[in-house]
Design a protein around this motif. Structure first.
Motif, mmCIF file in Angstrom:
data_model
loop_
_atom_site.group_PDB
_atom_site.id
_atom_site.type_symbol
_atom_site.label_atom_id
_atom_site.label_comp_id
_atom_site.label_asym_id
_atom_site.label_seq_id
_atom_site.Cartn_x
_atom_site.Cartn_y
_atom_site.Cartn_z
ATOM 1 N N UNK B 198 42.881 24.771 101.790
ATOM 2 C CA UNK B 198 42.432 25.568 100.643
ATOM 3 C C UNK B 198 40.912 25.730 100.703
ATOM 4 N N UNK B 199 40.433 26.966 100.680
ATOM 5 C CA UNK B 199 39.001 27.211 100.508
ATOM 6 C C UNK B 199 38.782 27.586 99.045
ATOM 7 N N UNK B 200 38.175 26.662 98.300
ATOM 8 C CA UNK B 200 37.931 26.864 96.865
ATOM 9 C C UNK B 200 36.488 27.326 96.669
ATOM 10 N N UNK B 201 36.348 28.584 96.309
ATOM 11 C CA UNK B 201 35.028 29.195 96.151
ATOM 12 C C UNK B 201 34.667 29.134 94.661
ATOM 13 N N UNK B 202 33.572 28.461 94.354
ATOM 14 C CA UNK B 202 33.254 28.196 92.937
ATOM 15 C C UNK B 202 31.808 28.546 92.597
ATOM 16 N N UNK B 203 31.439 29.829 92.719
ATOM 17 C CA UNK B 203 30.054 30.182 92.383
ATOM 18 C C UNK B 203 29.790 30.233 90.877
ATOM 19 N N UNK B 204 30.872 30.380 90.080
ATOM 20 C CA UNK B 204 30.674 30.659 88.651
ATOM 21 C C UNK B 204 31.062 29.505 87.744
ATOM 22 N N UNK B 205 31.536 28.398 88.327
ATOM 23 C CA UNK B 205 32.109 27.304 87.536
ATOM 24 C C UNK B 205 31.219 26.793 86.411
ATOM 25 N N UNK B 227 44.179 12.820 103.947
ATOM 26 C CA UNK B 227 43.108 13.711 104.380
ATOM 27 C C UNK B 227 42.882 14.823 103.376
ATOM 28 N N UNK B 228 41.622 15.248 103.310
ATOM 29 C CA UNK B 228 41.196 16.231 102.321
ATOM 30 C C UNK B 228 41.752 17.614 102.651
ATOM 31 N N UNK B 229 42.440 18.228 101.708
ATOM 32 C CA UNK B 229 43.063 19.527 101.940
ATOM 33 C C UNK B 229 42.263 20.705 101.433
ATOM 34 N N UNK B 230 41.053 20.429 100.945
ATOM 35 C CA UNK B 230 40.259 21.479 100.308
ATOM 36 C C UNK B 230 38.838 21.497 100.886
ATOM 37 N N UNK B 231 38.316 22.685 101.146
ATOM 38 C CA UNK B 231 36.873 22.862 101.341
ATOM 39 C C UNK B 231 36.377 23.589 100.096
ATOM 40 N N UNK B 232 35.358 23.005 99.451
ATOM 41 C CA UNK B 232 34.824 23.547 98.205
ATOM 42 C C UNK B 232 33.439 24.099 98.490
ATOM 43 N N UNK B 233 33.140 25.274 97.961
ATOM 44 C CA UNK B 233 31.789 25.814 98.149
ATOM 45 C C UNK B 233 31.222 26.330 96.834
ATOM 46 N N UNK B 234 29.927 26.133 96.667
ATOM 47 C CA UNK B 234 29.237 26.650 95.492
ATOM 48 C C UNK B 234 27.805 27.020 95.879
ATOM 49 N N UNK B 235 27.020 27.411 94.903
ATOM 50 C CA UNK B 235 25.726 28.013 95.194
ATOM 51 C C UNK B 235 24.750 27.815 94.032
ATOM 52 N N UNK B 236 23.460 27.880 94.336
ATOM 53 C CA UNK B 236 22.437 27.873 93.298
ATOM 54 C C UNK B 236 22.120 29.283 92.776
ATOM 55 N N UNK B 250 31.501 21.414 100.744
ATOM 56 C CA UNK B 250 31.914 20.017 100.900
ATOM 57 C C UNK B 250 33.372 19.985 101.344
ATOM 58 N N UNK B 251 33.713 18.944 102.077
ATOM 59 C CA UNK B 251 35.077 18.820 102.577
ATOM 60 C C UNK B 251 35.198 17.603 103.464
ATOM 61 N N UNK B 252 36.304 17.526 104.169
ATOM 62 C CA UNK B 252 36.510 16.448 105.130
ATOM 63 C C UNK B 252 35.338 16.405 106.115
#
Lengths: 398, 398
Positions: B198-205, B227-236, B250-252
Motif C-alpha cells: 500500500x502506498x499511502x499518500x497523505x499530503x493533506x492529513x 513486515x510493514x505493508x505500507x509506504x507512507x508519504x507526506x510533505x511540508x 517512511x516504510x520498511x
C-alpha cells in the motif's frame, strides 16, 4: 509481507564513493576519496545575503514554482552562458536538482532498455549508475590525454548504433583530462552525421588552471544548421555550493520540453528557495571574482599534490597534471588491484576511490582517483605518507 | 539532427492543471483550479529565522549531504510522526523533493512495465502520470464517501494480481473525501494477505476541519508482525510552504534503502538548505499552532464555498462537504462535459480542473475539482457568478 521489487533495483548499486564516505565517517581518516569542494571557499556571507533578499520579496516567494525553473534564474544563467559563447533562451533551459538530475531526466526521455550509450574510458561513476538503472547498454570508447579516439568513436557508432554519447570533455571526473579542440569538433561532426545525441557534462569547466583561454565547449561548436546535437549540463555545486543542489540543462527546445515533462512527473520542480537565492547571487555578488579565487586556491592544492606525487618512489606509477577540475588519476603497476589496496590504505588511515567503478566495461584495476580540493597541505603530506605505507606493502621488487 | 526519444515520452503528458495555470497566467482569471496553499498563511518570518539559524552554523552547512536526508530533520519528522501514533527511526525514512518524488522513487524500485497498480476512482492526477511513465497498468477500484469498496478491492486483486495499491485516504485530491476506520483496516488486511504493497499518500492529513480526532493512518494500523505493508508519504508543502520542496517517505527499512539507492541515481540528494531550515523550524517555531491557524482559516474558506454551492440553482449537481484538505468535488448532470465547460468558464474569467484527468480508466466527464484555499471570499463570490454564467450556457431545461 513478501516484497516484489522491480528488475531495476539490481542496477541501483550504492556508489563506491559514498560507501567509502560512510566507512570513513567519524574516523580520523584522511580522505582523498570524495569529490567535495572545499568548504573554506563557500561564499557563505553572500549566500546568506542572497536568501535575505529573497525573503524581502514577500510571502509569494514560498509558493509553488514552474517545473522549468525560476525564470529570472534561467535568464541569469543564459547571460552566464553567453560568456562561454553559448547563446540560449529560457525555453532552451531546464533547472534541475544538480546536474545529476539532468543526466537522469535525459536518460528517461531518450533511452529504452537495451539502447546503447557510448562513454569514455574511464567515465563518471554516477552516470554509469544512472544509465544502467535505465537498462542502457554501455560501451566504452578508447581515448588518450587529448580526448576520445575519433577512429574508435566512428567504429563503435557503426558497430553499435548508439542513441547517445556521454562525455565530460573538460577536466573530467575521474581522469582529470581535457579534450583538445580537434577532438571536440571531430566528435561533434561524427555524432551529428550519425544522429547520435551528445550529452556534454560540464561541472568543472570553470575550475581552469593556468589562466589561459578555455577550450570551447562542444555545445558552443554546434552551429546547428540541422538542429542542436548536444545537451549541455552544468551545476552551481562547484562554483557556489553543493547544498543548493541546483544545476541546469540546455539543448534543443523540444528535448528540453520533454525533459521538463519527465521532471514534472519526477518531482514537480526543484527547490525555489535555492533558485531564487542563486538569482539574487548573480545580481548582487561578483561570482566571477569568486570563481577566480576558487580556481587559484585549487590550483595551489593541485600543485601540492603533484609535488608530492613527484617525490614518491612507486615504480610504474603514471599520472598527468590536470589543467583544471578536482581530480588526479593515478595509475600503479598492473599487478596492483586498487580495491584491495584501499583496505590496506584505510587501515593506515587514508582513503581514495579505486578506479574500477569508473569503467562501463573492461575495467582497469590498477588506477585510483585522488581528490586534491578538500585536503589542506598538512593533511595531504600525512595522507601521502599513509598511502605510501599501504603501497609499499603491495609493491613487488622491480 | 533526428531525435530518437524513448517510448516513455508518450506517457509524459503535461498535467492539465499546469496547462491551465499557464493559460491563466497574467490574465484576470479567478482560478479555482490550482492546488495552491494560501500565501497569506506562509510563516515567512519563521522560515527566514530558520534559514538565518542555519547560516550561523558555519560554512559546512553548504556542503553535500546524505542521500537519505539531513539526519536531524529525519529525527524531527520521526518525533512529528509520533503524534500520529507512527513509530519509526531515521533508517525507516527518506527525505524527498516533495512527496511527488517519493511516489516516483517507489514506482522506480517496485514497478516493472505491465505491472498492475490499483488506484481510487478518482485519484491524484500526477500519480497517474508517474505510474504511466513507468509503464504500469492502472486499474481503478470503486468506492464511496467512506472509502474504497472492499469487495471490489478483493475482486480486483484476484483478477489482476497487482503489486501495489495507491491511495489518498485522508481528505483526498480530488474528491475531498476521507476513508473511515473500517475501510482502512479492511484494505490493510486484504492487501497484506495478498502481498499487495500500500502506498499511502497523505499530503493533506494535517488540514482537518471541525476539531475532532483524526482517523488513524493506514500505516499506523499496520502492526506488521510479518513486515510493514505500507509506504507512507507526506510533505511540508501544505503545512509550511511548497517552495522548500521537502517531503518524506517512511516504510520498511529495506524498501526505504532501495528507494534511497534510486534517489542516489536520480539526484544524489534534495536541497540541504531547505532540510536544515525545516529542522530549525521544528526546533524554534510552534509548528502545531501554525497548523491550527491554517486549518481554521481553510475551514472558513471551505464553508464560504459550500455556502455558495448551496445557493446555486444547477439542477442535478452533487457535492459532499469535505472533512479536511483543499478541494471540493462537484458533479454536474451527466450530459455536461466539464472539459468543454472549462473553455466557456475561461471566457467568463474563471477556471477549475475538469474531472477527466483524475481517472485511470473509465473517466467521469461531468465532474470538476474546485480548490477553496487560494481564493478570498470576494473573489470566490465573483468566481461563482462567472461559473454560473458558463454553466447556464450548457444546462438543458429540466
Amino acid at each position: 509481507m513478501n516484497y516484489r521489487f522491480s528488475d531495476t533495483i539490481d542496477s541501483f548499486k550504492s556508489s563506491a564513493v559514498r560507501e567509502i564516505l560512510k566507512l570513513t565517517q567519524g574516523k580520523s581518516i584522511i580522505s582523498l576519496a570524495g569529490g567535495l569542494p572545499n568548504e573554506q571557499y563557500f561564499p557563505i556571507d553572500a549566500v546568506r545575503e542572497a536568501f535575505l533578499r529573497v525573503f524581502e520579496e514577500g510571502k509569494q516567494v514560498l509558493q509553488y514554482g514552474l517545473t522549468e525553473g525560476f525564470t529570472p534564474l534561467r535568464q541569469s544563467i543564459a547571460k552566464h552562458m553567453e560568456r562561454k559563447h553559448i547563446h540560449v533562451g529560457v525555453d532552451d533551459m531546464l533547472i534541475t536538482t544538480g546536474s545529476q538530475q539532468a543526466i537522469d531526466l535525459l536518460a528517461r526521455i531518450y533511452i529504452d532498455p537495451g539502447d546503447v550509450i557510448l562513454v569514455e574510458r574511464p567515465t563518471y561513476l554516477a552516470a554509469i549508475q544512472i544509465f544502467q538503472s535505465h537498462k542502457a547498454r554501455l560501451v566504452s570508447v578508447d581515448g588518450d590525454a587529448d580526448g576520445m579516439n575519433l577512429t574508435d568513436l566512428e567504429l563503435k557508432i557503426k558497430q553499435y548504433n548508439p542513441k547517445m554519447i556521454y562525455v565530460v570533455p573538460t577536466f573530467s571526473n575521474p581522469a582529470g583530462k581535457s579534450w583538445n579542440l580537434e577532438r571536440r569538433q571531430g566528435a561533434l561532426d561524427i555524432c551529428k552525421r550519425n544522429d547520435v545525441l551528445i550529452l556534454e557534462d560540464d561541472p568543472y569547466g570553470e575550475l581552469r588552471f593556468g589562466g589561459g583561454e578555455a577550450v570551447p565547449s562542444i555545445f558552443s561548436l554546434d552551429k546547428h544548421p540541422e538542429g542542436c546535437g548536444v545537451v549541455y549540463t552544468s551545476t552551481f555545486s562547484k562554483i557556489v555550493a553543493p547544498a543548493l543542489r541546483t544545476g541546469w540543462a540546455i539543448g534543443d527546445a523540444e528535448v528540453i520540453r520533454q525533459m521538463a515533462r519527465a521532471k514534472q512527473a519526477a518531482d514537480l520542480h526543484s527547490s525555489t528557495m535555492d533558485q531564487q537565492a542563486l538569482h539574487q547571487l548573480f545580481e548582487h555578488f561578483d561570482i566571477y571574482s569568486h570563481i577566480d579565487l576558487v580556481r587559484s586556491e585549487y590550483e595551489i592544492r593541485m600543485r601540492q599534490m603533484t609535488d608530492l606525487l613527484s617525490k614518491q618512489n612507486w615504480p610504474g606509477m603514471r599520472w598527468t597534471e590536470p589543467k583544471g577540475g578536482m581530480f588526479i588519476w593515478l595509475e600503479l603497476p598492473e599487478y596492483i588491484d586498487t580495491e584491495q589496496l584501499l583496505k590496506l590504505a584505510v587501515e593506515e588511515g587514508v582513503a581514495f576511490v579505486p578506479g574500477i567503478g569508473f569503467f562501463a566495461d573492461e575495467p582497469q584495476r590498477n588506477a585510483m582517483r585522488l581528490n586534491f580540493t578538500h585536503t589542506d597541505n598538512v593533511q595531504l603530506v600525512e595522507g601521502f605518507a599513509r598511502l605510501d605505507r599501504a603501497i609499499q606493502k603491495v609493491l613487488q621488487p622491480v
